[in-house]
Motif scaffolding. Structure first.
Motif, PDB file in Angstrom:
ATOM      1  N   ASP A 250      68.550 101.226  29.860  1.00 58.24           N
ATOM      2  CA  ASP A 250      69.095  99.880  30.050  1.00 58.24           C
ATOM      3  C   ASP A 250      68.872  99.021  28.807  1.00 58.24           C
ATOM      4  O   ASP A 250      69.758  98.280  28.379  1.00 58.24           O
ATOM      5  CB  ASP A 250      68.448  99.230  31.272  1.00 58.24           C
ATOM      6  CG  ASP A 250      68.547 100.117  32.502  1.00 58.24           C
ATOM      7  OD1 ASP A 250      69.678 100.436  32.913  1.00 58.24           O
ATOM      8  OD2 ASP A 250      67.492 100.520  33.026  1.00 58.24           O
ATOM      9  N   ASP A 330      74.125  85.076  23.966  1.00 60.93           N
ATOM     10  CA  ASP A 330      74.321  86.368  24.623  1.00 60.93           C
ATOM     11  C   ASP A 330      73.596  86.478  25.956  1.00 60.93           C
ATOM     12  O   ASP A 330      73.667  87.516  26.627  1.00 60.93           O
ATOM     13  CB  ASP A 330      73.836  87.504  23.711  1.00 60.93           C
ATOM     14  CG  ASP A 330      74.856  87.880  22.641  1.00 60.93           C
ATOM     15  OD1 ASP A 330      76.033  87.513  22.808  1.00 60.93           O
ATOM     16  OD2 ASP A 330      74.463  88.542  21.662  1.00 60.93           O
ATOM     17  N   SER A 332      73.938  85.122  28.990  1.00 59.60           N
ATOM     18  CA  SER A 332      74.751  85.324  30.188  1.00 59.60           C
ATOM     19  C   SER A 332      75.327  86.732  30.236  1.00 59.60           C
ATOM     20  O   SER A 332      75.323  87.385  31.293  1.00 59.60           O
ATOM     21  CB  SER A 332      75.880  84.291  30.231  1.00 59.60           C
ATOM     22  OG  SER A 332      76.690  84.473  31.370  1.00 59.60           O
ATOM     23  N   ALA A 333      75.802  87.214  29.106  1.00 57.46           N
ATOM     24  CA  ALA A 333      76.348  88.570  29.042  1.00 57.46           C
ATOM     25  C   ALA A 333      75.263  89.605  29.326  1.00 57.46           C
ATOM     26  O   ALA A 333      75.523  90.645  29.933  1.00 57.46           O
ATOM     27  CB  ALA A 333      76.983  88.824  27.680  1.00 57.46           C
ATOM     28  N   LEU A 335      72.699  89.229  31.336  1.00 58.38           N
ATOM     29  CA  LEU A 335      72.478  89.258  32.786  1.00 58.38           C
ATOM     30  C   LEU A 335      73.567  90.068  33.477  1.00 58.38           C
ATOM     31  O   LEU A 335      73.290  90.846  34.397  1.00 58.38           O
ATOM     32  CB  LEU A 335      72.438  87.844  33.342  1.00 58.38           C
ATOM     33  CG  LEU A 335      71.330  86.923  32.830  1.00 58.38           C
ATOM     34  CD1 LEU A 335      71.382  85.582  33.551  1.00 58.38           C
ATOM     35  CD2 LEU A 335      69.958  87.563  32.999  1.00 58.38           C
ATOM     36  N   ASP A 336      74.810  89.911  33.028  1.00 57.22           N
ATOM     37  CA  ASP A 336      75.926  90.658  33.625  1.00 57.22           C
ATOM     38  C   ASP A 336      75.768  92.148  33.379  1.00 57.22           C
ATOM     39  O   ASP A 336      75.986  92.972  34.282  1.00 57.22           O
ATOM     40  CB  ASP A 336      77.257  90.179  33.058  1.00 57.22           C
ATOM     41  CG  ASP A 336      77.618  88.758  33.504  1.00 57.22           C
ATOM     42  OD1 ASP A 336      77.046  88.296  34.510  1.00 57.22           O
ATOM     43  OD2 ASP A 336      78.459  88.131  32.834  1.00 57.22           O
ATOM     44  N   LEU A 337      75.403  92.510  32.150  1.00 60.98           N
ATOM     45  CA  LEU A 337      75.247  93.923  31.810  1.00 60.98           C
ATOM     46  C   LEU A 337      74.125  94.554  32.632  1.00 60.98           C
ATOM     47  O   LEU A 337      74.281  95.662  33.174  1.00 60.98           O
ATOM     48  CB  LEU A 337      74.975  94.072  30.313  1.00 60.98           C
ATOM     49  CG  LEU A 337      74.921  95.489  29.730  1.00 60.98           C
ATOM     50  CD1 LEU A 337      75.333  95.468  28.257  1.00 60.98           C
ATOM     51  CD2 LEU A 337      73.535  96.118  29.848  1.00 60.98           C
ATOM     52  N   ALA A 339      72.889  93.518  35.504  1.00 61.38           N
ATOM     53  CA  ALA A 339      73.275  93.564  36.910  1.00 61.38           C
ATOM     54  C   ALA A 339      74.175  94.761  37.184  1.00 61.38           C
ATOM     55  O   ALA A 339      74.025  95.438  38.214  1.00 61.38           O
ATOM     56  CB  ALA A 339      73.976  92.260  37.308  1.00 61.38           C
ATOM     57  N   ALA A 340      75.089  95.032  36.265  1.00 61.46           N
ATOM     58  CA  ALA A 340      75.985  96.182  36.430  1.00 61.46           C
ATOM     59  C   ALA A 340      75.221  97.500  36.411  1.00 61.46           C
ATOM     60  O   ALA A 340      75.665  98.498  36.987  1.00 61.46           O
ATOM     61  CB  ALA A 340      77.053  96.171  35.335  1.00 61.46           C
ATOM     62  N   ARG A 341      74.063  97.498  35.760  1.00 67.23           N
ATOM     63  CA  ARG A 341      73.240  98.709  35.687  1.00 67.23           C
ATOM     64  C   ARG A 341      72.178  98.740  36.787  1.00 67.23           C
ATOM     65  O   ARG A 341      71.308  99.610  36.783  1.00 67.23           O
ATOM     66  CB  ARG A 341      72.579  98.798  34.301  1.00 67.23           C
ATOM     67  CG  ARG A 341      73.589  98.909  33.151  1.00 67.23           C
ATOM     68  CD  ARG A 341      72.873  99.041  31.809  1.00 67.23           C
ATOM     69  NE  ARG A 341      72.135 100.293  31.723  1.00 67.23           N
ATOM     70  CZ  ARG A 341      72.639 101.452  31.306  1.00 67.23           C
ATOM     71  NH1 ARG A 341      73.913 101.520  30.933  1.00 67.23           N
ATOM     72  NH2 ARG A 341      71.899 102.540  31.252  1.00 67.23           N
ATOM     73  N   TRP A 346      66.961  87.709  34.984  1.00 70.91           N
ATOM     74  CA  TRP A 346      67.191  86.271  34.972  1.00 70.91           C
ATOM     75  C   TRP A 346      66.653  85.692  33.657  1.00 70.91           C
ATOM     76  O   TRP A 346      65.831  86.308  32.981  1.00 70.91           O
ATOM     77  CB  TRP A 346      66.524  85.595  36.167  1.00 70.91           C
ATOM     78  CG  TRP A 346      65.028  85.688  36.200  1.00 70.91           C
ATOM     79  CD1 TRP A 346      64.117  84.779  35.776  1.00 70.91           C
ATOM     80  CD2 TRP A 346      64.250  86.813  36.690  1.00 70.91           C
ATOM     81  NE1 TRP A 346      62.845  85.233  35.958  1.00 70.91           N
ATOM     82  CE2 TRP A 346      62.885  86.466  36.526  1.00 70.91           C
ATOM     83  CE3 TRP A 346      64.575  88.054  37.246  1.00 70.91           C
ATOM     84  CZ2 TRP A 346      61.850  87.344  36.885  1.00 70.91           C
ATOM     85  CZ3 TRP A 346      63.550  88.913  37.616  1.00 70.91           C
ATOM     86  CH2 TRP A 346      62.204  88.557  37.438  1.00 70.91           C
TER      87      TRP A 346
END
Length: 389
Positions: A250, A330, A332-333, A335-337, A339-341, A346
């Motif tokens: 990750d 970066d 916010s991106a 957190l999205d990455l 979460a996808a993994r 946070w």
């Protein structure tokens, strides 16, 4: 035998070393090890050295990174519960998640198991966990050693250690030399206590060491471990043996996609002390407790053990197992990455210039060593605010 008279037909087994049991253990573990591999591995289990063909054409200026660690007294809980297939994952996590902090991709590991007596099924269970951890980390298990130490260790005693090697491009090396004022600090959730603080947990929850009990845990202590805890949804023993989350892949994905400056693996010493190790001099990482609530296991340990908040913070991860420091743009991106993994994450704070003493509660703070390139005396990490109730 009377003194002075030589014994006859004495074997290694008479001295406590069972060669046949060792051979059976190797046979049982072979399938697990075979699954923890990479294309660069040369040869198979049973050689005198593990071989790995590093493709140097893939790198401009490769740096090899190495790390070694163990599991510690979490093994005592495993022995008391009679479950040995999770501590191997912990062992790998302690090594590879240290390697990835500098941006290194874990390549391979070697393990070392010392025991009083080889019990093939138990050794195989341990190695199954090690192999699973290697698979999760994308690393190969290229070899190891199982050493039987009769007379030095009890028949049911064992201890674990491992060494790992990784690689990182010299110009991609992460650390305090990259951290800037204004960077965001992103927390990644832990899976539990990971592999730190178990001596304190055992002391406050399981009672005095019982030399005759498995793992040194008394019958009363084992009853505590077997008790179902409503707040945890499992027994205390199951909660304490939850394997350490492995973040290596990750973190590598995060560093490949975004402008990551540093990582910090939260182990012994807690969040502030470990994050401070990657904060440069004259800077402070300000961490807001109000951004997360420590999971129920930490609350249970603190309340039943009568452990003060400051002691909890400098001993346990309190729900934060890995931290990324990266450009605020970066965050916010990131957190999205994550979460996808499947990694809960946070924004926990920010890096500021100076010590920020005017705005920060000094209940817990850490001072780094600045070991990265361009380091020097390290910066600080400080926690402020209160956790949600």
């Amino acid at each position: 035998m009377p003194p002075g008279r030589p014994a006859t037909n004495v074997s290694y087994l008479d001295a406590g070393v069972d060669i046949d049991a060792g051979d059976r253990a190797v046979a049982l573990m072979r399938g697990h090890v075979a699954r923890a591999t990479r294309p660069e591995v040369v040869g198979s289990l049973g050689g005198f050295a593990g071989l790995f063909a590093l493709d140097v054409t893939r790198y401009r200026r490769p740096l090899l990174a190495s790390s070694t660690d163990g599991v510690g007294t979490k093994i005592a809980v495993a022995r008391a519960v009679g479950r040995h297939d999770t501590v191997g994952v912990d062992l790998v996590a302690m090594v590879v998640d240290d390697l990835v902090v500098c941006g290194a991709e874990p390549l391979f590991l070697l393990d070392y198991i010392a025991c009083g007596a080889v019990v093939p099924e138990r050794i195989a269970a341990i190695v199954a966990g090690i192999a699973l951890g290697c698979q999760q980390a994308g690393a190969a298990l290229v070899g190891g050693e199982t050493a039987e130490h009769p007379g030095l260790m009890g028949a049911d005693d064992y201890d674990l250690a491992a060494t790992g090697v990784g690689v990182v491009e010299a110009d991609a090396l992460l650390g305090p030399q990259r951290v800037r004022s204004g960077d965001a600090v992103v927390a990644m959730a832990s899976s539990g206590l990971h592999s730190n603080g178990y001596s304190l947990v055992r002391h406050v929850l399981l009672g005095p060491v019982d030399p005759d009990g498995a793992g040194g845990v008394s019958a009363e202590g084992r009853a505590v471990l077997e008790r179902y805890e409503d707040s945890l949804g499992v027994t205390l023993g199951e909660a304490l043996l939850t394997p350490t989350r492995i973040y290596a892949r990750d973190c590598l994905a995060l560093a490949a996609a975004l402008d990551v400056h540093a990582f910090a693996h939260v182990t012994g010493g807690g969040l502030a002390a470990n994050l401070a190790r990657v904060i440069p001099a004259e800077m402070t990482a300000r961490l807001d407790r109000s951004t997360w609530a420590p999971p129920p296991l930490f609350v249970l340990v603190a309340e039943r053990g009568g452990i003060a908040a400051a002691e909890m913070e400098r001993t346990f991860n309190l729900g934060v197992g890995m931290v990324a420091v990266l450009a605020d743009s970066d965050a916010s991106a990131a957190l999205d990455l994550l979460a996808a993994r499947g990694i809960p994450a946070w924004i926990i704070g920010e890096v500021v210039r100076g010590d920020a003493d005017g705005a920060v509660n000094d209940l817990t703070e850490g001072t780094g060593s600045g070991t990265g390139t361009g380091g020097g005396p390290g910066g600080q990490a400080k926690l402020f605010g209160e956790h949600p109730r």
